[in-house]
Design an enzyme around this catalytic site. Sequence first.
Site, PDB file in Angstrom:
ATOM      1  N   TYR A  73       0.978  -1.265   0.091  1.00 60.15           N
ATOM      2  CA  TYR A  73      -0.140   0.147  -0.067  1.00 60.15           C
ATOM      3  C   TYR A  73       0.945   1.347   0.031  1.00 60.15           C
ATOM      4  O   TYR A  73       0.400   2.292  -0.608  1.00 60.15           O
ATOM      5  CB  TYR A  73      -0.912  -0.017   1.104  1.00 60.15           C
ATOM      6  CG  TYR A  73      -1.854   1.192   1.017  1.00 60.15           C
ATOM      7  CD1 TYR A  73      -3.382   0.871   0.487  1.00 60.15           C
ATOM      8  CD2 TYR A  73      -1.634   2.423   1.707  1.00 60.15           C
ATOM      9  CE1 TYR A  73      -4.008   1.953   0.468  1.00 60.15           C
ATOM     10  CE2 TYR A  73      -2.563   3.303   1.335  1.00 60.15           C
ATOM     11  CZ  TYR A  73      -3.770   3.123   0.886  1.00 60.15           C
ATOM     12  OH  TYR A  73      -4.581   4.341   0.683  1.00 60.15           O
ATOM     13  N   PHE A 125      -7.668  21.142 -24.990  1.00 58.42           N
ATOM     14  CA  PHE A 125      -7.860  19.900 -24.778  1.00 58.42           C
ATOM     15  C   PHE A 125      -9.491  19.760 -23.863  1.00 58.42           C
ATOM     16  O   PHE A 125      -9.359  20.215 -22.955  1.00 58.42           O
ATOM     17  CB  PHE A 125      -6.761  18.920 -24.503  1.00 58.42           C
ATOM     18  CG  PHE A 125      -7.202  17.398 -24.606  1.00 58.42           C
ATOM     19  CD1 PHE A 125      -7.267  16.978 -25.899  1.00 58.42           C
ATOM     20  CD2 PHE A 125      -7.371  16.726 -23.510  1.00 58.42           C
ATOM     21  CE1 PHE A 125      -7.800  15.620 -26.071  1.00 58.42           C
ATOM     22  CE2 PHE A 125      -7.987  15.592 -23.836  1.00 58.42           C
ATOM     23  CZ  PHE A 125      -7.914  14.848 -24.941  1.00 58.42           C
ATOM     24  N   THR A 126      -9.973  18.644 -24.454  1.00 62.83           N
ATOM     25  CA  THR A 126     -11.230  18.554 -23.915  1.00 62.83           C
ATOM     26  C   THR A 126     -11.174  18.399 -22.440  1.00 62.83           C
ATOM     27  O   THR A 126     -11.766  19.338 -21.496  1.00 62.83           O
ATOM     28  CB  THR A 126     -12.131  17.123 -24.277  1.00 62.83           C
ATOM     29  OG1 THR A 126     -11.251  15.950 -24.080  1.00 62.83           O
ATOM     30  CG2 THR A 126     -12.313  17.437 -25.920  1.00 62.83           C
ATOM     31  N   ASP A 216       1.791  19.771 -20.765  1.00 64.93           N
ATOM     32  CA  ASP A 216       0.883  18.682 -20.969  1.00 64.93           C
ATOM     33  C   ASP A 216       1.618  17.941 -21.607  1.00 64.93           C
ATOM     34  O   ASP A 216       1.857  18.086 -22.872  1.00 64.93           O
ATOM     35  CB  ASP A 216      -0.372  18.850 -21.677  1.00 64.93           C
ATOM     36  CG  ASP A 216      -1.335  17.796 -22.002  1.00 64.93           C
ATOM     37  OD1 ASP A 216      -0.611  16.731 -21.890  1.00 64.93           O
ATOM     38  OD2 ASP A 216      -2.362  17.774 -22.142  1.00 64.93           O
ATOM     39  N   LYS A 259      -0.423   7.168 -23.628  1.00 62.71           N
ATOM     40  CA  LYS A 259       0.111   7.533 -25.008  1.00 62.71           C
ATOM     41  C   LYS A 259       1.674   7.107 -25.265  1.00 62.71           C
ATOM     42  O   LYS A 259       2.005   6.102 -25.411  1.00 62.71           O
ATOM     43  CB  LYS A 259      -0.339   9.135 -25.357  1.00 62.71           C
ATOM     44  CG  LYS A 259      -1.689   9.246 -25.521  1.00 62.71           C
ATOM     45  CD  LYS A 259      -2.491   9.737 -24.329  1.00 62.71           C
ATOM     46  CE  LYS A 259      -3.901  10.058 -24.361  1.00 62.71           C
ATOM     47  NZ  LYS A 259      -4.579  10.129 -23.321  1.00 62.71           N
ATOM     48  N   ARG A 383     -13.295  15.124 -34.088  1.00 63.10           N
ATOM     49  CA  ARG A 383     -12.886  16.220 -33.277  1.00 63.10           C
ATOM     50  C   ARG A 383     -13.410  17.529 -33.922  1.00 63.10           C
ATOM     51  O   ARG A 383     -12.714  17.910 -35.013  1.00 63.10           O
ATOM     52  CB  ARG A 383     -11.521  16.140 -33.261  1.00 63.10           C
ATOM     53  CG  ARG A 383     -10.737  14.520 -32.697  1.00 63.10           C
ATOM     54  CD  ARG A 383     -10.499  15.050 -31.226  1.00 63.10           C
ATOM     55  NE  ARG A 383     -11.546  14.836 -30.330  1.00 63.10           N
ATOM     56  CZ  ARG A 383     -11.379  14.375 -28.765  1.00 63.10           C
ATOM     57  NH1 ARG A 383     -10.149  13.983 -28.280  1.00 63.10           N
ATOM     58  NH2 ARG A 383     -12.353  14.484 -28.131  1.00 63.10           N
ATOM     59  N   PHE A 450     -19.090  14.401 -26.331  1.00 61.42           N
ATOM     60  CA  PHE A 450     -18.848  13.511 -27.406  1.00 61.42           C
ATOM     61  C   PHE A 450     -18.642  12.064 -26.887  1.00 61.42           C
ATOM     62  O   PHE A 450     -19.009  11.110 -27.819  1.00 61.42           O
ATOM     63  CB  PHE A 450     -17.691  14.050 -27.881  1.00 61.42           C
ATOM     64  CG  PHE A 450     -16.456  13.998 -26.979  1.00 61.42           C
ATOM     65  CD1 PHE A 450     -16.369  15.250 -26.220  1.00 61.42           C
ATOM     66  CD2 PHE A 450     -15.438  12.936 -26.628  1.00 61.42           C
ATOM     67  CE1 PHE A 450     -15.269  15.529 -25.397  1.00 61.42           C
ATOM     68  CE2 PHE A 450     -14.366  13.208 -25.937  1.00 61.42           C
ATOM     69  CZ  PHE A 450     -14.179  14.175 -25.003  1.00 61.42           C
TER      70      PHE A 450
END
Length: 459
Positions: A73, A125-126, A216, A259, A383, A450
């Site tokens: 943990y 970005f969303t 980001d 990614k 998009r 979306f």
Amino acid sequence: METQIWAEPYKIKMVELIKMTSKADRIKAIQEAGNNTFLLRSEDVYIDLLTDSGVGAMSDRQWAGLMMGDEAYAGSRNFYHLRDTVEEYYSYRYMVPCHQGRGAENILSKILISEGDYVPGNMYFTTTRLHQELAGATFVDVIIDEAHDASSEHPFKGNVDFDKLNALLDEVGADKIPYICIATCVNMAGGQPISMENLKQLRQWCDLHGIMFVHDMTRVAENAHFIQQREEGYRDKSVREIVYEICDLTDAATMSAKKDAMVNIGGFLAMNDEKFYEKACGLVVVYEGLHTYGGMAGRDMEALAIGITESVQDDHIFARVGQVQYLGRKLRDAGVPIVNPIGGHAVFLDAAKMLPHIPQEHFPAQALAAALYVESGVRSMERGIVSAGRDKITGENHKPSLELVRLTIPRRVYTQAHMDVTAAAVLSLMAQRDQIRGLRFEYEPEMLRFFQARFEKLV
Ligand code: F0G
């Protein structure tokens, strides 16, 4: 780059079988999914180009790393390995793991934003913008105009326009700008890079005005590849060196490790400032998990640490981006309107150009994505106006100038033949594009619409 071969620096050790479907199956499936490719069952998809997120193929080393998971943990060995790797490859001194990128965005936004603030960024970005808005800020787009023009060949469409940034500063003052949020390889612009020169100027601007520089870094290695290929003075630098240099210019970073770093789940918030780290530790326990695992299992942190080292190898990134360029060139050469230059993680079809008979209010990109699935079993993503959502004050639809369908290539997953099938499917759709009809909402969710919206066809 144009003349070199992008062949993969790996061979296949295990395969995953996929189902072939008939057109009748696909018509039924897309109707059940309300014409939204997010609502299709993956089993009904042949080539899945919905996203490059969490769908990469891990290496044998990463799989071996999973077996080395220390699921304690507190104080897992894998946390320390990950933390050291983040510092070694990305320069950041502190790091809290998060379940994925938006977990890091939530913590970052909650710590840095006060009601009434403004956060400039190189295109929205969303999830990033939504977390900024939920924390009380207004997002302001300061990307160069060329980024909003699908036909512009600008080599660094991710660059910030300093006139726009300074105009915001003059209008609201530095006190109202807690940080700038700069993405490498801007997703919504079509996977377009920011130049090192622009990043260096941003560093100076932030120092001058006492504003924090947040990165980001979801697709930083792909951005580094473009810098290596296109920017003077970087030809002889490795992607690993360029990635480090980019990160080193910034103060903190959010990472969706699903990614670039090729894991199925995970992310982190990283920073250099100790006080900021303390605050992040305070919030990560509320929203994610203890600061030594965040939202991740020990084994996942191990796979991520290994994935980071693989993601910055020149031969890997050359083949990864090479495959995307291969598909993009094939489509472009055949006359399909796409976003130029071809991006790092995806080829973006210009739905506005491809379907001029469908007005933006009837969701041309959404309709095109649904039609591509029915035609071929290839799953892509809208998009455009649907992704852009509504203005948080007026409630009106944002009307982005880019109305795109994203063919996103997962890392190390598909072959060149899959790219050929995809290109053939798009070309066949081009030939019948007059028959594609627009859509209207049957169900519109309030946030990030979306993902779960349903649409019906207009007759
Ligand atoms: N930032 C960027 C630039 C992204 O592309 C994403 C995710 C996130 C943040 C959020 O990370 O999904 O791990 O919570 N993009 C995915 C996509 C969903 O398909 O483009 P996440």
